[in-house]
Design an enzyme around this catalytic site. Sequence first.
Site, PDB file in Angstrom:
ATOM      1  CG  ASP A   1     -21.358  34.306-102.339  1.00 42.01           C
ATOM      2  OD1 ASP A   1     -21.891  34.174-101.190  1.00 42.01           O
ATOM      3  OD2 ASP A   1     -22.164  35.019-103.276  1.00 42.01           O
ATOM      4  CD  GLU A   2     -18.902  36.943 -96.301  1.00 35.61           C
ATOM      5  OE1 GLU A   2     -20.180  36.327 -96.402  1.00 35.61           O
ATOM      6  OE2 GLU A   2     -18.774  38.074 -95.474  1.00 35.61           O
TER       7      GLU A   2
ATOM      8  CG  ASP B   1     -15.404  36.759 -88.342  1.00 37.56           C
ATOM      9  OD1 ASP B   1     -15.644  38.113 -88.302  1.00 37.56           O
ATOM     10  OD2 ASP B   1     -16.029  36.121 -88.806  1.00 37.56           O
TER      11      ASP B   1
ATOM     12  CD1 TRP C   1     -14.561  42.811 -89.191  1.00 37.36           C
ATOM     13  CD2 TRP C   1     -15.744  43.449 -87.216  1.00 37.36           C
ATOM     14  NE1 TRP C   1     -15.616  41.984 -88.815  1.00 37.36           N
ATOM     15  CE2 TRP C   1     -16.451  42.351 -87.928  1.00 37.36           C
ATOM     16  CE3 TRP C   1     -16.003  44.159 -86.412  1.00 37.36           C
ATOM     17  CZ2 TRP C   1     -17.463  41.973 -87.202  1.00 37.36           C
ATOM     18  CZ3 TRP C   1     -17.287  43.670 -85.687  1.00 37.36           C
ATOM     19  CH2 TRP C   1     -17.948  42.588 -86.049  1.00 37.36           C
TER      20      TRP C   1
ATOM     21  CD  GLU D   1     -22.848  34.092 -90.673  1.00 36.82           C
ATOM     22  OE1 GLU D   1     -23.254  33.512 -91.543  1.00 36.82           O
ATOM     23  OE2 GLU D   1     -22.271  35.200 -91.130  1.00 36.82           O
TER      24      GLU D   1
ATOM     25  CG  HIS E   1     -19.097  32.195 -89.349  1.00 35.58           C
ATOM     26  ND1 HIS E   1     -19.358  32.021 -90.555  1.00 35.58           N
ATOM     27  CD2 HIS E   1     -18.887  33.335 -89.086  1.00 35.58           C
ATOM     28  CE1 HIS E   1     -19.256  33.141 -91.033  1.00 35.58           C
ATOM     29  NE2 HIS E   1     -19.092  33.940 -90.161  1.00 35.58           N
TER      30      HIS E   1
HETATM   31  C1  BGC Z   1     -18.920  37.407 -92.143  1.00 34.20           C
HETATM   32  C2  BGC Z   1     -18.458  37.795 -90.766  1.00 34.20           C
HETATM   33  C3  BGC Z   1     -17.878  38.891 -90.687  1.00 34.20           C
HETATM   34  C4  BGC Z   1     -18.867  39.971 -91.045  1.00 34.20           C
HETATM   35  C5  BGC Z   1     -18.735  41.214 -90.834  1.00 34.20           C
HETATM   36  C6  BGC Z   1     -20.133  38.493 -92.394  1.00 34.20           C
HETATM   37  O1  BGC Z   1     -20.484  38.072 -93.752  1.00 34.20           O
HETATM   38  O2  BGC Z   1     -19.390  36.158 -92.440  1.00 34.20           O
HETATM   39  O3  BGC Z   1     -17.948  36.744 -90.283  1.00 34.20           O
HETATM   40  O4  BGC Z   1     -17.300  39.389 -89.725  1.00 34.20           O
HETATM   41  O5  BGC Z   1     -19.798  39.652 -92.184  1.00 34.20           O
HETATM   42  O6  BGC Z   1     -20.102  42.009 -91.223  1.00 34.20           O
END
Ligand code: BGC
Length: 950
Positions: free
Chosen positions: A489-490, A497, A557, A762, A782
């Site tokens: 759920d993201e 990233d 980020w 990930e 990921h």
């Molecule tokens: C994501 C990451 C993201 C990160 C930042 C995660 O839940 O999957 O790829 O950059 O959160 O904290």
Amino acid sequence: MLVLGSVILNSGGAVAQFPALALRPGDLRTEYLANPIGIDVSIPRLSWKLRSTARDVSQAAFQVQVTTDESALFGTDLVWDSGRVTSDQSIHVPYEGVALASRVRYFWRVRVWTGDEAPSDWSEPAYWEMGLLRPDDWQAEWIGPGWEEDLSVSNPAPLMRRRFVSSGRVSSARIYATSHGLYELYLNGTRVGDRLFTPGFTSYKKRLQYQTYDVTELIATGANVLGARLGDGWYRGFMGSSGDRNVYGANLALFTQLEITYTDGRTEVIATDDDWKAARGSVLSSDIYNGETQDAQLEPEGWSEVGYDDASWGRVATSDPSSARLVADVAPPVRRTEQITPIELRPSASGGSIVDMGENIVGWVRLRVRGEAGDTIVLRYAEALDDTGELYTANLRDAAQTDSYTLRGDPEEFFEPHFTFHGFRYVAIEGYRGELDANDVTGIVVHSDLENTGSFETSDAAINQLQANIVRSQRGNFLDIPTDCPQRDERLGWTGDAQLFGPTACFNMGASGFFTKWLRDLAADQRVDGAVPWVVPDVLGPRTSDGEVEPAGAAGWGDAAVIVPWTIYVRYGDVRILEEQYDSMRRWVDYATTEAGSNLIWETGFQFGDWLPARGRSTRTDLIATAYLARSSDILSRAAMVLGRVDDAREYRDLFESVRKAFGKQFVTFSGGLREPTQTAYVLAVQFGLMPTAMIPDTVRRLADDIRERGTHLSTGFLGTPYINDVLTDHGYAQLAYSLLLQDSYPSWLYPISQGATTMWESWDGIRDGVFGDPLLNSFNHYALGAVGDWMYRTIGGIRPDPERPAYKHAWIAPVPDDRLRYAKTTLETMYGTLRVDWGKDTTAFTLNTEVPPNSSASVRLPGTRVEDVLESEARIEIKPGIRSFRQDGDDVVVEIGSGRYRFAYSISPEGILSDQGGQSEPRPFPITMVMGAILALFLWGASVVTGKQ
Ligand code: BGC
């Protein structure tokens, strides 16, 4: 041997001295695209490739002609004739003709000169077609089903239709379409186009894309029906992990117009208006995270065809216009790109079947079934199996990833969802009363259909698998936006990233349009104070409620605002992206500078830091944030220079220097170490140019020692991992970099492969000793840690971009071979054509075959040899066509070459051609000269801090 025109190509790569091919330019692109329709760029940029395998071919001049004449005869009615322009520019040449008009198709052709002689033949004509440029081009109204809905859940997907009559012979017909929510269009029962998830995911309140379809062939004489199906999608489905929905609005709506031009010149517009009718269909609910529920019994048969009786359908409701600017799409569309046959289908303990697709893919399953009307089949998707052989779903968090299909009872029926996608390798199929076999189940792979531009292969199967996994994760996570993951759920456009993976992405695929679209959303969603949201489009914020962290402004980020445009500039020579994004870039750096305050050490706000480091080895976030501030100031200064903004270039160069000094004072120790002795800290300090030059060898030695002390393992997270091998390779530890890459015990890049991974994980510890890692952060798809792909292409493959001459106008060809590899073969389709490097070696000889596209050049670095020992195409190296110069550079030979094919070969000693200066397996003693050097450097550097000079 292959005979092509007057050129004879030798398959071994030896280059013949034959006359060149007729240099007809080809692969004409407008805004990167071949024959796009519906663009809205007022000054499109035109690119072409010269085609020749001859050596040293450069463009001396070009001529472009543009006409609107459909017969494309390029007669007297040209809207632009550039005339002969003396220039070697063959990419991004701006159109300079009369102003472009909505709907018009422009045909263009180009010819080139490569010397004083006659021009080439004209290219085949190409075209672009404009979309709707002005607000008053639109006659459509926003319409929706108008019925009551419970907005806390996913509702049935509306069907809408409109009957119209076409009264004559059609010469052309276009549909321009967008929606709130997702749309699919049908014309007389046929699905319009092959694009999925339209209108795409943008910052919907500010920018809404429309698509243009050529439907000339679909219009029937007489009665026709245009139909649409709408789904919740990103617009109003569940988004983010807090259970939020309706992020952009509560109501689905369609905004479309069909424009028909008849052969007699008449035009007709069928737009969305209150003549449309609406009804429910088979899709009872659809959601990106949760999946789709269909009851095929509820699908009105033939609902988008002429013969269907829609008397029972309701009238649509018109709704308020969108506040967003309507923009044409610039990114390649999402499409079905591949079909996968399962490798196994077996009964599951819970009574159904479990299907193994053999690889972790993104998309869905097409299911062929036969059964009773009313039977319901449930498909649950997961990336892994647990130790009982059932689906492992904990890492999906709250995403159900479940489709269900109720049969209508036809002799054979097919299920495919419309408005969802899943990340999965396994599917559990339950509730089916028939016998399923593997042929009934097809994996449908969907993603943004970027052009594959890179290939990379070595003699090591595990490295090749790593490359395949990186590419698969890129495909799965380039689904209209660069997502972090495709299954839980993201599935959001995490900025960190994207900036880390951008360079790798640009090797594997043509990613300019994809990132251009996303960067526009980044700028659109950037906060007033310059903070960049964590995710773009920003579905997580802004949040104002007390105590909550604002989801914007984290270092590494937010730097996507600066780093991604720069990546696109370097890889594709795209100056316009720097122009377009410049304000956003600057606002981010100014924001970060303000946060850092007067001492320029950024300690404020929420920081992710070196996210998910191996073995939990975190690095203090003020060091990381300050390093990134320096990095972005440095890039911004370079970008300002490219744009001719000299004052800004100076200002941000000064800022970079000041942050560098502040970093030194705060974090660098007298002995050349860092107060934060982590691998990531060393890596960022060196890679971002923050260490005094004389201290770098010692800093990298500490990094190398740390790696060795951990048994040749890295301890980096998202931010340190992309550059660790660069820092090692650039400073004399190439063998150690290879050792890290070839390491297959945890934590390492190859460890997941030893566990059967087919995509990038990930977390380094996604599965350890058969136990799944933290389900909250355990995506098996990921791309972030796959950012090492850029190093692989550049260092193993040997293709390196030159930021001074971007788009590979000039490339560095500089592989760094290692004795554990026998060969590497790399190709990259650049804006100029194919760049190829193949190297191979055995115990006695090293060969390097390369191909440089016309109108570009390269510097080839041949490692570990002497000029007199190198043969090129079986002859001593000398100045001749293509070989512009050569020189001995330490242990290497550097040869400057023009376009064409070259074959270098030389003998090597049995010990191999390279050995690490400091990369031996034993840690080296700490040399006294190094200590003294470091002290001296620190002294000089300290003095420069005081005097402000360095
Ligand atoms: C994501 C990451 C993201 C990160 C930042 C995660 O839940 O999957 O790829 O950059 O959160 O904290």
